[in-house]
Design an enzyme around this catalytic site. Structure first.
Site, PDB file in Angstrom:
ATOM      1  N   ARG A 224       0.847  -1.188   0.000  1.00 45.58           N
ATOM      2  CA  ARG A 224       0.000   0.000   0.000  1.00 45.58           C
ATOM      3  C   ARG A 224       0.886   1.242   0.000  1.00 45.58           C
ATOM      4  O   ARG A 224       1.642   1.475   0.946  1.00 45.58           O
ATOM      5  CB  ARG A 224      -0.907   0.002   1.233  1.00 45.58           C
ATOM      6  N   LEU A 225       0.806   2.023  -1.059  1.00 42.43           N
ATOM      7  CA  LEU A 225       1.623   3.222  -1.199  1.00 42.43           C
ATOM      8  C   LEU A 225       0.914   4.376  -0.507  1.00 42.43           C
ATOM      9  O   LEU A 225       0.038   5.034  -1.070  1.00 42.43           O
ATOM     10  CB  LEU A 225       1.866   3.537  -2.681  1.00 42.43           C
ATOM     11  N   ASP A 226       1.303   4.613   0.740  1.00 43.28           N
ATOM     12  CA  ASP A 226       0.634   5.611   1.564  1.00 43.28           C
ATOM     13  C   ASP A 226       0.943   7.025   1.078  1.00 43.28           C
ATOM     14  O   ASP A 226       2.102   7.367   0.824  1.00 43.28           O
ATOM     15  CB  ASP A 226       1.094   5.450   3.017  1.00 43.28           C
ATOM     16  N   ALA A 227      -0.097   7.841   0.957  1.00 42.21           N
ATOM     17  CA  ALA A 227       0.045   9.270   0.611  1.00 42.21           C
ATOM     18  C   ALA A 227       0.895   9.480  -0.630  1.00 42.21           C
ATOM     19  O   ALA A 227       1.610  10.477  -0.742  1.00 42.21           O
ATOM     20  CB  ALA A 227       0.628  10.039   1.794  1.00 42.21           C
ATOM     21  N   VAL A 228       0.809   8.572  -1.585  1.00 39.55           N
ATOM     22  CA  VAL A 228       1.706   8.603  -2.736  1.00 39.55           C
ATOM     23  C   VAL A 228       1.489   9.824  -3.631  1.00 39.55           C
ATOM     24  O   VAL A 228       2.403  10.265  -4.337  1.00 39.55           O
ATOM     25  CB  VAL A 228       1.559   7.294  -3.547  1.00 39.55           C
TER      26      VAL A 228
END
Length: 569
Positions: A224-228
């Protein structure tokens, strides 16, 4: 030229792309790749649980072990995947200000506990790649005046004009560096404890990729790419969704295809719908994108007793690239975002919803808009309390409304995701919110497992009623090919008090019908979408209904939902 080298050259034209690619390959060679299952398509059997590692506690036992035991005894045959929220040492934001990316929080457990969960479920791990904690080793060096740490962060003039920058917070964007002789500051999109990384420096990207390889090695299947969306910064721009940000997502996608083909990328971009969809790219960016508009739309429909906005949105459901799908959810560890419904729900309807949520104990978090004013960003409330009633006040239909909301979730194309506090019908944790002073804490409480198990065994307890009903729906769904992510969806026009749609695969058709009002509702339903059967079975109610002259004349109880299949079909 292979895709990895192509992306590296576009990002860093002055660097040796071949050498960078070799270092990436070395990272995945060093961290032996492991996967619970081979590369395969998503199916109707896939459902995800979202939880913190310490949501469940037991005296004398590490929380990850407590969680694993609960998952294996209560949820094993219902959920295929688990999103284990940041389980690393942190200093704030409930895990999203990471101080060490390569360790498990000692108070939670160890890597063996993470691998245990990954051995039974598809594990989703957060790659918190936009920023780190002020207590991260590199950040501490920067804070102490070590100039060698500056290339890792965005160190800028504190007086820099940031009016055009789009961000999700109302806090200052530039945090002053202590004792800096030039009076400079560091870029902090989310808080002064979350220092943004500088991806103009290729060493930053290589370090993040090495961390990603380590997560894959312990069994992570979903990254999960957080705040990408905020990754790449360019002065004079909005600093959101920039071309190089999308380029980095495509690079990570290409890396996983080359070195960990069973792994998938998930982008977390709590933004308006069109911007969110852009992270699918041409099928070469995210494999799954959060359906951020869904929580607010479902809540608004049930609050208003009208499917007008939800139906309009469903009619515009996009066609996705092959192999891509949505991660559908109606509640999570974060609040219920309202930005994603900008342009979908009118401001007046949204304000009406916000007022009701305040009456049910909700808080409204804000962001600073382009006009310099504060605007609603998200509703902080547990889903169970959000569904206490409607715009007319509280009533005794909370559980029925809760189940209706989740039937809608389970009926849409994509992978359904359940937040553990919704699954367990948790009320607002007012005590934790007061103790932390953070609005999101109201939906991030901890539960003593022994007390929880006692409630789950108590006849008539809301936690038991909701959990049993939701697990029953999830297990029922796993046997219905029409609910596969790639199966088609056709919304039906049945009046504003109903949500109706048809899901169809090559093996099955299901007609979904939900009364989204607190009153009994009568509907005359044409059975053409099911092939003009003589009778239909309601899978949820386990009943058979006779068809008269190609129509079903039905009266649905408040919030009753049906999954109808043709008899013999």
């Amino acid at each position: 030229m292979n895709a990895i080298v192509e992306h590296l050259r576009a990002l860093y034209p002055d660097a040796d792309a071949d050498s960078l690619q070799e270092r990436i390959a070395a990272s995945f060679k060093q961290h032996a790749y492991a996967s619970r299952r081979p590369d395969q398509d998503w199916s109707e059997r896939d459902t995800l649980l979202i939880t913190y590692g310490d949501t469940l506690t037991k005296p004398g036992e590490e929380p990850l072990r407590t969680l694993a035991n609960f998952l294996e005894t209560r949820l094993q045959d219902a959920f295929s995947a688990v999103h284990l929220l940041p389980y690393f040492p942190f200093t704030s934001d409930d895990g999203f200000a990471v101080s060490s990316y390569r360790e498990v929080r000692p108070d939670l457990g160890g890597w063996e506990d993470v691998s245990r969960i990954a051995g039974k479920f598809d594990l989703m791990t957060d790659l918190v790649l936009n920023h780190c904690s002020r207590e991260h080793l590199l950040a501490r060096r920067l804070w102490s005046g070590d100039a060698s740490a500056e290339p890792w962060f965005h160190v800028v003039d504190s007086a820099m004009d940031t009016t055009g920058v789009v961000r999700p917070r109302a806090t200052p964007l530039i945090t002053p560096l202590p004792n800096d002789p030039q009076g400079r500051g560091v870029w902090t999109t989310f808080s002064d404890d979350q220092l943004d990384f500088n991806y103009h420096n290729p060493e930053v990207l290589l370090e993040v990729i090495d961390v990603m390889a380590q997560y894959v090695a312990v069994g992570t299947r979903l990254l999960r790419l957080d705040a990408v969306a905020y990754l790449w910064k360019e002065p004079g721009t909005s600093c959101i969704h920039l071309p190089h940000t999308h380029r980095i997502v495509r690079l990570l996608h290409a890396i996983l295809r080359a070195h960990a083909p069973a792994c998938r990328l998930v982008t977390e971009t709590n933004v308006p719908q069109d911007e969110n969809l852009s992270y699918f790219g041409a099928g070469d960016e995210a494999d799954l994108v959060y359906q951020f508009a869904l929580p607010s739309l479902v809540l608004q429909a049930l609050h208003r007793g009208s499917s007008v906005y939800l139906n309009r949105w469903l009619r515009d459901w996009p066609e996705l690239p092959t192999g891509c799908t949505f991660l559908n959810f109606i509640a999570s560890h974060d609040g219920i975002g309202v930005r994603p419904v900008e342009g979908i729900v009118t401001p007046a309807e949204l304000e009406d919803l916000l007022q009701t949520m305040r009456r049910f104990g909700g808080r409204i978090s804000t962001r600073t808009g382009d006009d310099g004013r504060e605007h609603p960003y998200e509703i902080n409330i547990t889903l169970f309390d959000a569904l206490r009633g409607t715009r007319f006040g509280e009533d005794d239909l909370q559980i029925a409304r809760m189940l209706c909301a989740h039937v809608i979730l389970l009926s849409l194309p994509g992978i359904p995701a359940f937040y553990i506090h919704s699954l367990l019908a948790s009320p607002n944790d007012e005590e934790k919110a007061r103790a932390t002073g953070r609005a999101r804490s109201v939906n991030r409480g901890q539960l003593d497992r022994a007390a929880l198990e006692q409630q789950l065994d108590e006849l008539g307890h809301p936690r038991r009623e909701v959990l049993e009903a939701l697990l029953g729906l999830i297990r029922l769904r796993t046997g219905q090919p029409a609910f596969a992510p790639q199966a088609s969806m056709t919304p039906l026009v049945l009046g504003s008090g109903f949500l109706g749609l048809v899901r169809e695969s090559s093996q099955q058709k299901i007609l979904v019908l939900c009364n989204i009002t607190p009153q009994p509702q009568r509907v005359n339903l044409d059975t053409d979408p099911l092939g003009l059967p003589r009778a239909v079975d309601d899978l949820i109610g386990q009943s058979r209904i006779r068809v008269h002259h190609r129509h079903l004349d039905l009266t649905l109880a408040p919030y009753q939902c049906l999954w109808l299949v043709a008899v013999g079909g």
